[in-house]
Design a protein around this motif. Structure first.
Motif, short mmCIF file in Angstrom:
data_model
loop_
_atom_site.label_atom_id
_atom_site.label_comp_id
_atom_site.label_asym_id
_atom_site.label_seq_id
_atom_site.Cartn_x
_atom_site.Cartn_y
_atom_site.Cartn_z
N ASN A 206 0.80 -1.26 0.08
CA ASN A 206 -0.09 -0.03 -0.04
C ASN A 206 0.77 1.26 0.03
OD1 ASN A 206 -1.71 -1.83 2.15
ND2 ASN A 206 -2.53 -1.47 0.14
N ARG A 207 1.87 1.23 -0.73
CA ARG A 207 2.79 2.52 -0.79
C ARG A 207 2.05 3.46 -1.77
NH1 ARG A 207 5.74 2.33 3.77
NH2 ARG A 207 7.83 1.25 3.29
N GLU A 208 2.11 4.63 -1.46
CA GLU A 208 1.51 5.72 -2.40
C GLU A 208 3.07 6.55 -2.83
OE1 GLU A 208 -1.84 8.31 -1.17
OE2 GLU A 208 -1.23 7.39 0.93
N LEU A 209 3.07 6.81 -4.22
CA LEU A 209 3.93 7.87 -4.71
C LEU A 209 3.73 9.09 -5.10
CD1 LEU A 209 5.87 5.11 -7.09
CD2 LEU A 209 6.43 5.63 -4.68
N TYR A 213 -4.52 7.09 -7.15
CA TYR A 213 -4.94 5.68 -7.33
C TYR A 213 -3.84 4.87 -6.81
CZ TYR A 213 -8.64 8.02 -9.73
OH TYR A 213 -9.90 9.06 -9.84
N ASP A 214 -2.74 5.25 -6.49
CA ASP A 214 -1.36 4.53 -6.00
C ASP A 214 -1.67 3.10 -5.18
OD1 ASP A 214 -0.27 6.12 -7.84
OD2 ASP A 214 1.33 6.91 -6.44
N ASP A 215 -1.35 1.96 -5.16
CA ASP A 215 -1.30 1.06 -4.50
C ASP A 215 -0.18 0.06 -4.86
OD1 ASP A 215 -1.95 -0.74 -2.49
OD2 ASP A 215 -3.66 -1.54 -3.63
N ASN A 263 -4.57 -5.78 -8.27
CA ASN A 263 -5.86 -5.76 -8.10
C ASN A 263 -6.35 -4.40 -8.59
OD1 ASN A 263 -5.96 -8.05 -6.88
ND2 ASN A 263 -6.72 -7.50 -4.80
N VAL A 264 -5.52 -3.25 -8.77
CA VAL A 264 -5.59 -2.14 -9.21
C VAL A 264 -5.49 -2.26 -11.09
CG1 VAL A 264 -4.81 0.27 -9.78
CG2 VAL A 264 -4.65 -0.79 -7.56
N VAL A 265 -4.53 -3.03 -11.32
CA VAL A 265 -4.00 -3.21 -12.68
C VAL A 265 -5.41 -3.84 -13.45
CG1 VAL A 265 -2.55 -4.14 -14.43
CG2 VAL A 265 -1.58 -3.00 -12.33
N ALA A 266 -5.62 -5.03 -12.93
CA ALA A 266 -6.78 -5.64 -13.72
C ALA A 266 -8.05 -5.06 -13.94
CB ALA A 266 -6.97 -6.93 -12.60
N LYS A 267 -8.52 -4.23 -13.06
CA LYS A 267 -9.57 -3.44 -13.33
C LYS A 267 -9.26 -2.45 -14.40
CE LYS A 267 -11.13 -4.00 -8.48
NZ LYS A 267 -11.28 -3.24 -7.02
N VAL A 268 -8.10 -1.76 -14.57
CA VAL A 268 -7.92 -0.56 -15.28
C VAL A 268 -7.59 -1.48 -16.90
CG1 VAL A 268 -6.09 0.77 -16.22
CG2 VAL A 268 -6.80 0.52 -13.86
N ASP A 340 -9.19 5.78 1.26
CA ASP A 340 -10.27 4.86 1.08
C ASP A 340 -11.33 5.37 0.26
OD1 ASP A 340 -8.75 2.93 2.75
OD2 ASP A 340 -9.87 3.64 4.43
N LEU A 341 -11.86 6.38 0.22
CA LEU A 341 -13.00 6.90 -0.39
C LEU A 341 -12.48 6.99 -1.85
CD1 LEU A 341 -15.73 7.89 -0.63
CD2 LEU A 341 -15.00 10.14 -0.05
N VAL A 342 -11.38 7.57 -2.29
CA VAL A 342 -11.09 7.66 -3.72
C VAL A 342 -11.05 6.31 -4.24
CG1 VAL A 342 -9.05 8.37 -5.22
CG2 VAL A 342 -9.77 9.91 -3.16
N ARG A 343 -10.40 5.36 -3.70
CA ARG A 343 -10.29 3.99 -4.37
C ARG A 343 -11.74 3.31 -4.58
NH1 ARG A 343 -4.87 1.43 -1.64
NH2 ARG A 343 -3.32 2.76 -2.56
#
Length: 490
Positions: A206-209, A213-215, A263-268, A340-343
């Protein structure tokens, strides 16, 4: 014994990473938990997935340089320097091979096949602005690729190749199931050296850069330039991340690499495949995290949730969400922070009706919101406030404030509808200054209610004191952007 050194790193031959890990795994532990030994080899995993990993070469037309360039004497060493680094010869005449002509620039990256019919995932920055994209497979086979779609916000791109035969491919794994300490393997084309594998563990999650939508999964598996877009595999051969970035003072791997969670990439990827673009949900609010002093000022039990600082025209406003509401639940899922809300909103389908729970005046309220589309809504302007009364100055909480006048509106570049109290002076030793308030900020709310006169400010502060509050919440605007700040009233 050979010792290889580099800035910030050292590798001593004769003691492999696997040997060290096994030695540590066999050491006695203080508690009841037991570490798992490192795998004897990653060879079987490499054999299983390598045919699905690809090298990517892009070609881009670079415009001819403009302006004057220095001229060097014929035969100068600088001519060799320009040639060796692929730069146009400053002594060459204008023409097809001279300095006045466009030239081609090549770049290298990595990717992986996700379907037998030729869909390939990589990073957006690998193929951005490319005129031609060529895919090289592990077998040496080369195919031209076309771009299906990109998502710069997660730095993901989807490509497609046409093949006469089904292609080997890999599946996405569940990145949420990955634990810190799990073994992973990165594959790609580091520094243009061709297919290469490196192994390590998950160092953090769960790192943010820099993105909303960073995860990112953090890993110490070696990731270098050219690895961008390549897969990060778990020990089952499933892709749990897309290698995207490294943290390094010298441009090389120092054991801090970042892979966008699968899990982020698959949805994109699903959206790019279906629409050629992303379609994220849009709630239509500006939000900020709740701090401890804000929670106290608002009477909340804990500094959790997403504080609504502004509600422009859109889904949230139509549903009745107001500035000052704290969103604690979205579509049945708990909201601990703005992240949490943004994601959750981004993952929700456009047009879907969702239940949003907010805390307002100490009570929970559930509203039904029909989500819009983020991409269509970006760039909308914030709403305007109401009219202000006569000018009166007042010193409160280390601030000297005055209502807006037409003269101040003109001076500050505000519309006639703008309203609130302008900070004219501020005590630089005060809590207000420490909290970030500055001269020229516009206070639009005090105690979660609009203010148009300094008497309003004074009454709200006194009411907070009478209620036993230690702080009061202010909503300020700076350059049009809203922000809540909690100031002590004692």
């Amino acid at each position: 014994m050979t010792i290889l050194t580099g800035p910030g790193s050292m590798l001593r031959a004769g003691l492999s990473a696997a040997t060290l890990a096994v030695a540590l795994a066999c050491a006695p532990l203080a508690g009841p938990a037991y570490a798992r030994a490192a795998p004897e080899s990653f060879a079987e995993l490499v054999d299983q997935v390598s045919n699905s990993v690809v090298n990517i070469t892009t070609s881009t037309t670079v415009a001819a340089p403009t302006g004057e360039m220095p001229n060097f004497p014929p035969g100068s060493p600088f001519e060799d320097l320009f040639r060796d680094f692929g730069l146009p010869n400053p002594n060459a005449p204008n023409g097809p091979n001279g300095r006045g002509a466009p030239r081609r620039s090549n770049a290298l990256g990595s990717g992986f096949v996700i379907s037998e019919d030729g869909y390939i995932v990589t990073n957006n920055h690998v193929i951005e602005d490319a005129d031609e994209i060529e895919i090289e497979f592990f077998s040496g086979k080369r195919l031209d690729a076309k771009l299906v779609g990109t998502d710069p916000k997660t730095d993901i791109a989807l490509l497609k190749v046409e093949s006469d035969s089904p292609l080997p491919f890999v599946a996405f794994g569940d990145s949420d199931a990955v634990r810190v300490g799990d073994w992973v393997m990165a594959m790609g084309n580091p520094l243009g050296q061709g297919f290469s594998a490196s192994a390590g563990i998950i160092s953090a999650r769960n790192r943010e850069l820099s993105g909303s939508y960073d995860d990112y999964l953090q890993t110490d598996a070696a990731i270098n330039r050219g690895n961008s877009g390549g897969p990060l595999f778990d020990m089952e051969g499933e892709v749990v991340g897309v290698n995207t970035a490294i943290l390094s003072p010298n441009g090389g791997s120092i054991g801090i690499g970042f892979s966008m969670a699968s899990n982020v990439v698959a949805k994109v990827v699903d959206q790019l495949k279906e629409y050629g673009e992303t379609r994220r949900g849009w709630l239509g609010v500006k939000i900020q995290d709740v701090t401890a002093d804000m929670a106290e000022a608002m009477g909340l039990e804990a500094p959790e949730g997403a504080l609504v600082s502004e509600v422009p025209d859109g889904p949230a406003k139509e549903a009745g969400i107001e500035a000052g509401d704290v969103i604690t639940s979205f579509d049945g899922g708990e909201v601990k922070s703005t992240r949490d809300l943004v994601r959750r909103v981004a993952d929700a389908p456009v047009g879907e009706k969702v239940r949003v729970t907010v805390m307002r005046d100490g009570e929970a309220k559930t509203l039904l919101v029909t989500l819009g589309r983020r991409e269509a809504a970006e760039g909308e302007q914030p709403p305007k406030a109401v009219q202000a009364p006569q000018e009166v100055e007042k010193d409160m909480l280390g601030l000297t404030v005055t209502p807006l006048t037409d003269e101040l509106r003109t001076e500050m570049g505000l519309t006639k509808e703008a309203n609130g109290l302008v900070i004219k002076q501020i005590d630089e030793t005060s809590s207000a200054y420490e909290k970030g308030l500055r001269v020229g900020d516009l206070i639009t709310e005090v105690g979660q209610k609009p203010v148009s006169a300094v008497d309003d400010f004074e009454e709200r502060v006194q009411a907070a004191k009478d209620a036993g509050r230690k702080s009061i919440l202010l909503l300020i605007r700076r350059a049009g952007e809203p922000r809540f700040v909690a100031l002590p009233v004692e």
